[in-house]
Design a protein around this motif. Sequence first.
Motif, PDB file in Angstrom:
ATOM      1  N   ASN A 242       0.821  -1.214   0.000  1.00 40.96           N
ATOM      2  CA  ASN A 242       0.000   0.000   0.000  1.00 40.96           C
ATOM      3  C   ASN A 242       0.851   1.258   0.000  1.00 40.96           C
ATOM      4  O   ASN A 242       0.535   2.229  -0.684  1.00 40.96           O
TER       5      ASN A 242
ATOM      6  N   ILE B 230       2.267   1.634  -3.504  1.00 42.07           N
ATOM      7  CA  ILE B 230       1.228   2.119  -4.429  1.00 42.07           C
ATOM      8  C   ILE B 230       1.080   3.637  -4.268  1.00 42.07           C
ATOM      9  O   ILE B 230       1.053   4.384  -5.246  1.00 42.07           O
TER      10      ILE B 230
ATOM     11  N   CYS C 206       1.883   6.519  -7.079  1.00 40.53           N
ATOM     12  CA  CYS C 206       0.888   7.546  -7.440  1.00 40.53           C
ATOM     13  C   CYS C 206       1.501   8.936  -7.347  1.00 40.53           C
ATOM     14  O   CYS C 206       1.346   9.765  -8.244  1.00 40.53           O
TER      15      CYS C 206
ATOM     16  N   ARG D 227      -4.176   8.261  -4.849  1.00 42.07           N
ATOM     17  CA  ARG D 227      -4.206   6.870  -4.368  1.00 42.07           C
ATOM     18  C   ARG D 227      -5.602   6.269  -4.511  1.00 42.07           C
ATOM     19  O   ARG D 227      -5.753   5.078  -4.722  1.00 42.07           O
TER      20      ARG D 227
ATOM     21  N   ILE E 210      -6.617   3.930  -7.480  1.00 39.61           N
ATOM     22  CA  ILE E 210      -6.041   2.590  -7.658  1.00 39.61           C
ATOM     23  C   ILE E 210      -6.705   1.608  -6.706  1.00 39.61           C
ATOM     24  O   ILE E 210      -6.778   1.840  -5.492  1.00 39.61           O
TER      25      ILE E 210
ATOM     26  N   LEU F  88      -6.555  -2.321  -5.220  1.00 39.24           N
ATOM     27  CA  LEU F  88      -5.665  -3.475  -5.065  1.00 39.24           C
ATOM     28  C   LEU F  88      -6.499  -4.749  -4.977  1.00 39.24           C
ATOM     29  O   LEU F  88      -7.360  -4.867  -4.103  1.00 39.24           O
TER      30      LEU F  88
ATOM     31  N   TYR G 262       3.958  -3.880 -10.514  1.00 32.47           N
ATOM     32  CA  TYR G 262       2.759  -3.044 -10.300  1.00 32.47           C
ATOM     33  C   TYR G 262       3.063  -1.558 -10.221  1.00 32.47           C
ATOM     34  O   TYR G 262       2.239  -0.731 -10.610  1.00 32.47           O
ATOM     35  N   GLU G 263       4.277  -1.227  -9.726  1.00 33.92           N
ATOM     36  CA  GLU G 263       4.578   0.210  -9.616  1.00 33.92           C
ATOM     37  C   GLU G 263       4.719   0.849 -11.002  1.00 33.92           C
ATOM     38  O   GLU G 263       4.232   1.963 -11.231  1.00 33.92           O
TER      39      GLU G 263
ATOM     40  N   ILE H 129       1.254   1.278 -12.455  1.00 37.29           N
ATOM     41  CA  ILE H 129       0.553   2.457 -11.912  1.00 37.29           C
ATOM     42  C   ILE H 129       1.090   3.734 -12.551  1.00 37.29           C
ATOM     43  O   ILE H 129       0.321   4.622 -12.930  1.00 37.29           O
TER      44      ILE H 129
END
Length: 228
Positions: A13, A16, A20, A27, A30, A32, A206-207, A210
């Motif tokens: 988290n 993420i 962002c 945030r 997004i 999860l 995932y980063e 994003i």
Amino acid sequence: MSDLICDQLETINTRITDACKRVGRSRDDIQLIAVSKRVPTEKIRDAFDYGQTVFGESKVQEAQGKIPDLPAAVQWHLIGRLQKNKIRKALPLFDTIHSIDSLELAEAVNRVAGEEGQFPKIYLQTNLAGEMTKTGFSREELISEYDQLLDLDRLQIMGLMAIPPSRDDEALTRLDFAAVRELRDELVEQSGIPLDGLSMGMSDDYEIAIEEGATIVRIGSAIFGERT
Ligand SMILES: *Cc1c(COP(=O)(O)O)cnc(C)c1O
């Protein structure tokens, strides 16, 4: 309660949120999904107790076995391949289906949803690299079939989904994600209809996803550890 799973969720988290911030996104944009395929229900419950409410399963059968053992407040997403003969079983179990990989499957889901009185949320799965081991729309297919997909009045099309090839080079992965976003933008232009969702990004990337526009990331092993 498993401290490890809570720690991992906390770390993810934070990452993420940081991703962002790097690109000026909120945030709140997004979501999860904790991918719980082949993860036992006790661990899923640990994640739920920590506050994670959305889980992804790749098989209808497996999810069907787990769902009764977990709180009704859990929201389940189907992220794996959907066989036509499982559609009727899948519709009441899953809030969202990420793996609509052909017009034919979309039409079949639309038909069954009509019979069952449902309006499922779906993502259109892309396979822009044309990988033989994966299914999904090519760029050309999606552009030419998009109007027909929009006509399927039972389907709530949330966006595009992608599982890009695993690459050694981060810059190439970034290009893969950007291509999905650009295709999404092209479909919006072509149709004049908003399409916000991009389901992309897994434990290893995932980063980057994003930073390239993902709205929903599907993360398994980084939360629950390696699957058995
Ligand atoms: C298994 C799976 C994931 C999660 O993969 P991890 O690498 O464990 O994060 C995400 N999306 C799909 C479609 C999957 O099958």
